[in-house]
Scaffold this motif. Structure first.
Motif, mmCIF file in Angstrom:
data_model
loop_
_atom_site.group_PDB
_atom_site.id
_atom_site.type_symbol
_atom_site.label_atom_id
_atom_site.label_comp_id
_atom_site.label_asym_id
_atom_site.label_seq_id
_atom_site.Cartn_x
_atom_site.Cartn_y
_atom_site.Cartn_z
ATOM 1 N N ASN A 64 0.743 -1.164 -0.040
ATOM 2 C CA ASN A 64 0.039 0.010 0.054
ATOM 3 C C ASN A 64 0.788 1.341 -0.137
ATOM 4 N N ALA A 65 2.156 1.137 0.822
ATOM 5 C CA ALA A 65 3.017 2.387 0.471
ATOM 6 C C ALA A 65 3.518 2.520 -0.723
ATOM 7 N N GLY A 66 3.584 1.458 -1.730
ATOM 8 C CA GLY A 66 4.054 1.649 -3.167
ATOM 9 C C GLY A 66 5.443 0.800 -3.296
ATOM 10 N N ILE A 67 5.658 0.002 -2.243
ATOM 11 C CA ILE A 67 6.935 -0.667 -2.305
ATOM 12 C C ILE A 67 6.638 -2.196 -3.191
ATOM 13 N N GLY A 68 7.783 -2.332 -4.195
ATOM 14 C CA GLY A 68 7.444 -3.499 -4.692
ATOM 15 C C GLY A 68 7.765 -4.521 -4.061
ATOM 16 N N VAL A 69 7.180 -5.713 -3.788
ATOM 17 C CA VAL A 69 7.551 -6.812 -2.698
ATOM 18 C C VAL A 69 7.561 -8.039 -3.655
#
Length: 503
Positions: A441-446
């Motif tokens: 949700n914070a925009g980090i690619g996981v």
């Protein structure tokens, strides 16, 4: 065991726990990491002294002055997850360790080798008493531990997560041995987080939660829903839940092209989007970890390019270059490759922040580090008495969250998680899934690499399937193929032959 309590530094970790185990049964002991299972077994082994008021009875008789010697004399043996063998000694020397046979002033090795032939034969070992333990596999070393316990006339055998390092074939052999020992009348206390093992082996299950005994189930009462509710106080509904917003397919945060190491990984290409959870699945040995280490710069590559947040990473010579580009990697082996076990939780969280915390003359701003650690402990719900506690004393799930906290302090664009819930309990798994959703949700690619197919299916927006060093298929996204365990297995084994899309 009746009314067993244990207090460390004012923190009561066991609270009047009762446990009854019968000869000829496998009694599973379950609970979250930190629930008190290992502490209870260390009390049973005599390694810890229980608080006053509790008692241990064996064969109906109370054992006074209970300690390691009394435990051994009454036939209690514990096989820990980290095996306690001396690799430089032979099998026979390890079996007789502390009980060596002597001829005059010398150790009688021939007599010891002859004395353990029967127990090795009984357990089906295919190595000899004079074999050096250093030459044995993990499964064979585990068999030496069991042989040592049986040879010392153990009647109560505690096994703590025994299958964690084993292959499926080795696990099957261990299960057969456990059934054999049960038939021979041993009482076996079996600690595991794996539900399938509990269903297959256990006659009864006792559950601990927050240091208390919350209940016991007979074999015919076992169900995943009941066990989980007892362990964590809730049911399984919504356990795997994608609670992050859909990713933007036009916002690529990392491009990997033609990554290869000349050994295992061959020409792997894929895109990762901001806010996406991308699963990488495959059989053991498919090359998933090797691919992650190439992207992170932990291993040398012979080919391949990496682009992060629109910028080419031209000189990927090591992890430091990947970190500067905004890529971090949570290793599958947190103890050997991730954490400093003899350092505090606070220092482990702040390891990567030493440079920004250093003031004039290189002196660390410890106040800033303490504040950072306190915020991380709160935001990730790390269960710890204080930030100054050594991280090696924490449960597996809390250790994993400490390592995550350290990586997140780097403010990465990309987070690669390699077996993020290995060796942690269901409650800690749920917390880690919550963190993954928050990061997306914070925009980090996981990127999530996992051998647990329900985990991959339940958490990933897309799944890339790897086989023999290559990415062979994509599921989910725009592939038109559903993310299911059946599809993953068919692709991972080669039953389906489909080439993946790059994006």
């Amino acid at each position: 065991m009746r009314g067993i309590s244990k207090t460390f530094s004012g923190l009561r970790v066991l609270k009047e726990v009762d446990l009854t185990v019968y000869a000829g049964e496998v009694h599973a002991l379950m609970g979250e990491n930190g629930a008190g299972k290992s502490t209870l077994m260390k009390v049973l082994s005599g390694a810890h002294q229980a608080d006053t008021g509790g008692e241990i009875r064996i064969d109906g008789r109370r054992v006074v002055n209970y300690g390691p010697r009394a435990a051994k004399e009454h036939g209690v043996a514990v096989i820990y997850q980290e095996l306690s063998l001396c690799p430089n000694l032979s099998v026979a020397e390890n079996i007789y360790l502390g009980r060596e046979l002597r001829q005059g002033w010398s150790v009688d090795r021939k007599a010891m080798e002859a004395g353990c032939v029967d127990v090795l034969k009984r357990l089906g070992a295919d190595f000899t008493p004079h074999t050096k333990v250093s030459s044995l596999s993990i499964a064979e070393r585990q068999l030496v531990e069991i042989a040592r316990a049986i040879h010392a006339h153990a009647r109560i055998l505690v096994m703590d997560e025994p299958t964690t390092p084993l292959s499926s074939r080795e696990t099957d052999r261990l299960f057969a041995l456990i059934r054999q020992l049960r038939e021979e009348g041993l009482a076996i206390v079996y600690i595991s987080h794996r539900m399938a093992e509990i269903y297959e082996l256990s006659d009864r299950v006792s559950v601990l939660r927050d240091g208390k005994h919350v209940g016991m189930l007979e074999r015919d009462e076992l169900s995943a829903e009941v066990l989980v509710k007892m362990m964590v106080g809730r049911d399984l509904s919504g356990f795997y839940k994608k609670e992050h917003a859909p990713y933007d397919p036009g916002n690529v945060v990392m491009r990997v092209r033609d990554m290869a190491d000349g050994r295992r990984v061959r020409g792997c290409s894929f895109d990762l989007h901001a806010g996406e959870v991308l699963g990488i699945a495959g059989l053991v040995g498919a090359g998933r970890t090797e691919l992650a280490r190439l992207i992170f710069g932990a291993d040398p590559r012979i080919a391949g390019t990496l682009e992060v947040a629109g910028q080419a990473v031209s000189n990927l010579r090591g992890p430091a270059d990947a970190i500067r580009a905004g890529v971090v990697y949570l290793t599958e082996d947190r103890k050997a490759q991730g954490l400093f076990l003899d350092m505090s939780v606070r220092d482990n969280i702040n390891v990567c922040a030493c440079v920004p915390d250093a003031g004039y003359g290189g002196v660390l701003d410890r106040r800033r580090g303490a504040q950072r650690a306190a915020e991380a402990i709160k935001s990730l719900s790390i269960r710890v008495a204080s930030p100054g506690v050594n991280v090696g004393a924490l449960s597996g799930g809390n250790q994993q969250k400490v390592l995550l906290a350290r990586l997140l302090e780097i403010k990465p664009h990309v987070l690669i998680l390699d077996e993020p819930t290995r060796g942690v309990d269901i409650g800690a798994k749920s917390e880690i899934y919550r963190i993954i959703n928050e990061l997306a949700n914070a925009g980090i690619g996981v990127v999530v690499i996992s051998s647990e197919l329900p985990e991959i299916v339940g958490t990933s927006d897309r799944v890339l399937v790897m086989r023999e060093g290559e990415l062979v298929a994509e599921l989910g996204g725009h592939s038109g193929r559903e993310i299911t365990q059946e599809n993953i297995i068919e692709l991972a084994t080669g039953a389906q032959q489909v080439q993946p899309q790059a994006a």
